[in-house]
Design a protein around this motif. Structure first.
Motif, PDB file in Angstrom:
ATOM      1  N   GLU A 125       5.731  37.408  56.480  1.00 34.60           N
ATOM      2  CA  GLU A 125       4.479  37.565  57.222  1.00 34.60           C
ATOM      3  C   GLU A 125       3.550  38.557  56.515  1.00 34.60           C
ATOM      4  OE1 GLU A 125       4.920  38.815  61.272  1.00 34.60           O
ATOM      5  OE2 GLU A 125       2.784  38.534  61.703  1.00 34.60           O
ATOM      6  N   GLU A 126       4.126  39.624  55.956  1.00 42.76           N
ATOM      7  CA  GLU A 126       3.305  40.598  55.224  1.00 42.76           C
ATOM      8  C   GLU A 126       2.618  39.956  54.027  1.00 42.76           C
ATOM      9  OE1 GLU A 126       5.997  44.557  55.713  1.00 42.76           O
ATOM     10  OE2 GLU A 126       5.192  44.198  53.699  1.00 42.76           O
ATOM     11  N   SER A 127       3.341  39.109  53.309  1.00 41.74           N
ATOM     12  CA  SER A 127       2.769  38.455  52.133  1.00 41.74           C
ATOM     13  C   SER A 127       1.634  37.517  52.554  1.00 41.74           C
ATOM     14  CB  SER A 127       3.867  37.686  51.402  1.00 41.74           C
ATOM     15  OG  SER A 127       3.447  37.323  50.120  1.00 41.74           O
ATOM     16  N   TYR A 128       1.891  36.738  53.605  1.00 39.66           N
ATOM     17  CA  TYR A 128       0.867  35.819  54.140  1.00 39.66           C
ATOM     18  C   TYR A 128      -0.377  36.599  54.568  1.00 39.66           C
ATOM     19  CZ  TYR A 128      -1.279  32.824  57.758  1.00 39.66           C
ATOM     20  OH  TYR A 128      -2.156  32.112  58.527  1.00 39.66           O
ATOM     21  N   ALA A 129      -0.148  37.699  55.300  1.00 37.68           N
ATOM     22  CA  ALA A 129      -1.279  38.497  55.795  1.00 37.68           C
ATOM     23  C   ALA A 129      -2.054  39.119  54.637  1.00 37.68           C
ATOM     24  CB  ALA A 129      -0.783  39.580  56.755  1.00 37.68           C
ATOM     25  N   ALA A 130      -1.348  39.528  53.581  1.00 36.62           N
ATOM     26  CA  ALA A 130      -2.025  40.130  52.420  1.00 36.62           C
ATOM     27  C   ALA A 130      -2.913  39.094  51.729  1.00 36.62           C
ATOM     28  CB  ALA A 130      -0.985  40.671  51.436  1.00 36.62           C
ATOM     29  N   THR A 131      -2.432  37.852  51.650  1.00 41.29           N
ATOM     30  CA  THR A 131      -3.252  36.783  51.057  1.00 41.29           C
ATOM     31  C   THR A 131      -4.509  36.560  51.897  1.00 41.29           C
ATOM     32  OG1 THR A 131      -1.312  35.707  50.119  1.00 41.29           O
ATOM     33  CG2 THR A 131      -3.267  34.346  50.371  1.00 41.29           C
ATOM     34  N   LEU A 132      -4.323  36.443  53.228  1.00 38.60           N
ATOM     35  CA  LEU A 132      -5.486  36.220  54.105  1.00 38.60           C
ATOM     36  C   LEU A 132      -6.483  37.361  54.013  1.00 38.60           C
ATOM     37  CD1 LEU A 132      -4.426  34.669  57.512  1.00 38.60           C
ATOM     38  CD2 LEU A 132      -4.947  33.574  55.351  1.00 38.60           C
ATOM     39  N   GLU A 133      -5.970  38.598  53.992  1.00 41.27           N
ATOM     40  CA  GLU A 133      -6.875  39.750  53.971  1.00 41.27           C
ATOM     41  C   GLU A 133      -7.704  39.756  52.692  1.00 41.27           C
ATOM     42  OE1 GLU A 133      -5.107  43.700  54.172  1.00 41.27           O
ATOM     43  OE2 GLU A 133      -7.093  44.512  53.671  1.00 41.27           O
ATOM     44  N   ALA A 134      -7.070  39.477  51.560  1.00 40.67           N
ATOM     45  CA  ALA A 134      -7.791  39.471  50.279  1.00 40.67           C
ATOM     46  C   ALA A 134      -8.868  38.386  50.279  1.00 40.67           C
ATOM     47  CB  ALA A 134      -6.802  39.242  49.135  1.00 40.67           C
ATOM     48  N   ILE A 135      -8.517  37.213  50.785  1.00 40.94           N
ATOM     49  CA  ILE A 135      -9.460  36.093  50.798  1.00 40.94           C
ATOM     50  C   ILE A 135     -10.636  36.398  51.730  1.00 40.94           C
ATOM     51  CG2 ILE A 135      -9.703  33.691  51.523  1.00 40.94           C
ATOM     52  CD1 ILE A 135      -6.781  33.328  50.590  1.00 40.94           C
ATOM     53  N   ASN A 136     -10.335  36.954  52.905  1.00 42.16           N
ATOM     54  CA  ASN A 136     -11.402  37.279  53.854  1.00 42.16           C
ATOM     55  C   ASN A 136     -12.328  38.362  53.294  1.00 42.16           C
ATOM     56  OD1 ASN A 136     -10.743  35.435  55.844  1.00 42.16           O
ATOM     57  ND2 ASN A 136      -9.292  36.811  56.855  1.00 42.16           N
ATOM     58  N   ARG A 137     -11.734  39.354  52.617  1.00 39.71           N
ATOM     59  CA  ARG A 137     -12.559  40.407  52.024  1.00 39.71           C
ATOM     60  C   ARG A 137     -13.491  39.834  50.971  1.00 39.71           C
ATOM     61  NH1 ARG A 137      -9.093  45.812  50.630  1.00 39.71           N
ATOM     62  NH2 ARG A 137     -10.920  46.707  49.626  1.00 39.71           N
ATOM     63  N   ALA A 138     -12.947  38.968  50.117  1.00 33.70           N
ATOM     64  CA  ALA A 138     -13.756  38.370  49.053  1.00 33.70           C
ATOM     65  C   ALA A 138     -14.855  37.487  49.644  1.00 33.70           C
ATOM     66  CB  ALA A 138     -12.864  37.556  48.117  1.00 33.70           C
ATOM     67  N   ALA A 139     -14.520  36.720  50.686  1.00 35.48           N
ATOM     68  CA  ALA A 139     -15.514  35.821  51.291  1.00 35.48           C
ATOM     69  C   ALA A 139     -16.655  36.623  51.914  1.00 35.48           C
ATOM     70  CB  ALA A 139     -14.846  34.933  52.344  1.00 35.48           C
ATOM     71  N   ALA A 140     -16.315  37.721  52.608  1.00 35.07           N
ATOM     72  CA  ALA A 140     -17.348  38.563  53.222  1.00 35.07           C
ATOM     73  C   ALA A 140     -18.210  39.210  52.146  1.00 35.07           C
ATOM     74  CB  ALA A 140     -16.695  39.625  54.106  1.00 35.07           C
ATOM     75  N   PHE A 141     -17.590  39.666  51.063  1.00 35.81           N
ATOM     76  CA  PHE A 141     -18.315  40.285  49.941  1.00 35.81           C
ATOM     77  C   PHE A 141     -19.267  39.276  49.309  1.00 35.81           C
ATOM     78  CE2 PHE A 141     -18.520  41.057  45.337  1.00 35.81           C
ATOM     79  CZ  PHE A 141     -18.959  42.370  45.296  1.00 35.81           C
ATOM     80  N   ASN A 142     -18.769  38.057  49.073  1.00 34.02           N
ATOM     81  CA  ASN A 142     -19.612  37.023  48.452  1.00 34.02           C
ATOM     82  C   ASN A 142     -20.805  36.678  49.345  1.00 34.02           C
ATOM     83  OD1 ASN A 142     -17.720  36.933  46.423  1.00 34.02           O
ATOM     84  ND2 ASN A 142     -16.672  35.117  47.211  1.00 34.02           N
ATOM     85  N   ALA A 143     -20.554  36.591  50.665  1.00 37.52           N
ATOM     86  CA  ALA A 143     -21.638  36.247  51.593  1.00 37.52           C
ATOM     87  C   ALA A 143     -22.681  37.362  51.608  1.00 37.52           C
ATOM     88  CB  ALA A 143     -21.070  36.028  52.992  1.00 37.52           C
ATOM     89  N   GLU A 144     -22.212  38.610  51.571  1.00 35.54           N
ATOM     90  CA  GLU A 144     -23.148  39.750  51.587  1.00 35.54           C
ATOM     91  C   GLU A 144     -23.989  39.760  50.309  1.00 35.54           C
ATOM     92  OE1 GLU A 144     -21.191  43.658  52.002  1.00 35.54           O
ATOM     93  OE2 GLU A 144     -22.735  44.279  50.563  1.00 35.54           O
ATOM     94  N   ARG A 145     -23.347  39.514  49.151  1.00 36.51           N
ATOM     95  CA  ARG A 145     -24.066  39.555  47.872  1.00 36.51           C
ATOM     96  C   ARG A 145     -25.040  38.387  47.707  1.00 36.51           C
ATOM     97  NH1 ARG A 145     -22.445  43.538  44.236  1.00 36.51           N
ATOM     98  NH2 ARG A 145     -21.599  45.137  45.620  1.00 36.51           N
TER      99      ARG A 145
END
Ligand SMILES: [Zn+2]
Length: 345
Positions: A206-226
Motif C-alpha cells: 500500500e505504501e508503494s502504491y500511495a507513493a506512486t499516486l502521490e508523485a503523479i498527483n504532485r506532477a499533475a498539479a505542478f503541470n496544471a499550475e505552470r
C-alpha cells in the motif's frame, strides 16, 4: 483555452483479505494500470521481495517481478517471474554487464525454468533496497522528465523528495545508478528517470502504491499550475467542425484511409474524438509536434516514431481534398519508413 487542473488520482487501495504477497502484487499492478494515465499499455513493471519455499523445501527471499509479454492491467500471478534475490544481489559487485550477459544470468536465477522471461528492468527492482517497488511511465511524470529542462522542473516540483537520473537506456548500468542514488539519498521518496519515468517504493504494498499516486498527483498539479492561462499546442490553428459535418467527413474519408493503410492486409481503424485529441489536432504547433517522435518508448513500440500528419482546414477545404491528401501522405510515410509494403498482386 488552457489546461485545467486534472482530477487527482484517488487512493482506491482495498485488497481482499488473505492474499499472498504475490497476489497482493497482482492486485496492486491491476489497480495501478486500471488508469492508463498511470500505466500505458504494456509499460512499467512492479515487484515484491517475499519469503517463499523453494523446490528443495528451503525458505528463501524471492523477487517477484513482471515478466515480459504481460500488461499490468490484466496480469495474473503466472505473468510474474520469481528470482532468487541473493543471487541477483551478487551482481552489485560488478562494474558492467551487457544485456546478453544479464538476460543469461537472470534466466539462471529463476525459481522455475518455465516462468516468463523477466523484464529488462529486473535488476532495478532487485537493487532498490525496499520490499515493494513500482516503476511506471505516467503521463504527468513524462511531461516533466521528457522535456529539455526536465531536471530543473523536477527540482521545482519535487525538491529533495526526488532523485534525478540523467538519461541512460534500461539495463545493468541504469539499475546500478538508481540503486546508488537511492542509497545516497535516504530522504528521497522517488526516483525520476530522464526521458523515461518514475520509480517509487514502500515497505508495504500500500505504501508503494500511495507513493506512486502521490508523485503523479504532485506532477499533475505542478503541470496544471505552470500551464494555467496558456493555450496548449500554440493556440488554435483551425476550429473543430460540428458533429454533423464531422460525421459526413468521416464517412467520406475513413474508407480511403482504411484502403491506404491496408496494402499489406486488412486493417481496422479506431477514431478518437476526445477533447484532448481535438485540442492537439487543431493546435497551431501540431504539424511540428506530431513529428518530434514518441513521448515514451512504450508509445514507440505500438505507434512507431512519427505519425502521419495530414493538413486540412475544414473551413475552406472539402472531403475530396482530404481524401487525396490522405492517400499522398500515407504513401509518403510508407516510402519513408519502409513499413506497410504492398503485397504482390
Ligand atoms: Zn521503464
Amino acid at each position: 483555452m488552457a489546461l485545467t487542473a486534472p482530477p487527482l488520482h484517488e487512493n482506491r487501495w482495498s485488497p481482499p483479505a488473505g492474499l499472498s504477497d504475490l497476489e497482493v502484487l497482482v492486485y496492486r499492478s491491476n489497480l495501478l494500470a486500471s488508469d492508463r494515465a498511470i500505466v500505458n499499455f504494456g509499460g512499467g513493471n512492479t515487484s515484491v521481495k517475499a519469503r517463499e519455499v523453494d523446490h528443495t523445501g528451503h525458505e528463501t527471499t524471492v523477487l517477484w517481478v513482471k515478466g515480459s509479454g504481460s500488461d499490468l492491467a490484466s496480469i495474473v500471478p503466472g505473468g510474474f517471474t520469481g528470482l532468487r534475490l541473493d543471487e541477483l544481489l551478487l551482481l552489485t559487485g560488478r562494474d558492467e554487464m551487457t544485456d546478453e550477459e544479464m538476460v543469461a544470468y537472470l534466466a539462471r536465477c529463476q525459481i522455475a525454468p518455465s516462468m516468463p522471461r523477466p523484464s529488462i528492468e529486473t535488476l532495478l527492482h532487485a537493487f532498490v533496497p525496499h520490499a515493494h517497488v513500482d516503476h511506471t511511465h505516467p503521463d504527468s511524470i513524462g511531461a516533466i522528465v521528457g522535456t529539455l529542462d526536465g531536471e530543473t522542473l523536477a527540482e521545482e516540483c519535487f525538491g529533495p523528495d526526488a532523485v534525478w537520473i540523467p538519461y541512460i537506456r534500461p539495463g545493468f548500468a541504469l539499475s546500478k545508478l538508481v540503486a546508488e542514488a537511492v542509497a545516497a539519498n535516504p530522504e528521497a521518496k522517488i526516483v525520476l528517470l530522464a526521458k523515461h519515468g518514475l520509480v517509487t517504493w514502500g515497505e508495504t504494498a500500500e505504501e508503494s502504491y500511495a507513493a506512486t499516486l502521490e508523485a503523479i498527483n504532485r506532477a499533475a498539479a505542478f503541470n496544471a499550475e505552470r500551464t494555467a492561462g496558456k493555450a496548449p499546442f500554440g493556440g488554435r490553428r483551425v476550429e473543430p467542425v460540428g458533429d454533423a459535418e464531422r460525421a459526413d467527413l468521416l464517412a467520406a474519408v475513413l474508407p480511403v484511409l482504411r484502403g491506404a493503410v491496408s496494402v499489406d492486409g486488412p486493417r481496422i481503424l479506431q477514431v478518437d474524438m476526445s477533447a484532448e485529441v481535438l485540442d492537439f489536432a487543431c493546435g497551431a504547433a501540431a504539424p511540428d509536434l506530431s513529428q518530434v517522435g514518441a513521448a515514451c518508448p512504450d508509445h514507440l513500440v505500438h505507434t512507431r516514431r512519427r505519425a502521419v500528419w495530414v493538413d486540412f482546414d475544414p473551413q475552406s477545404e472539402g472531403a475530396g481534398v482530404l481524401q487525396e491528401r490522405i492517400v499522398e501522405r500515407v504513401s509518403e510515410w510508407r516510402a519513408r519508413t519502409g513499413v506497410l509494403r504492398a503485397l504482390p498482386q
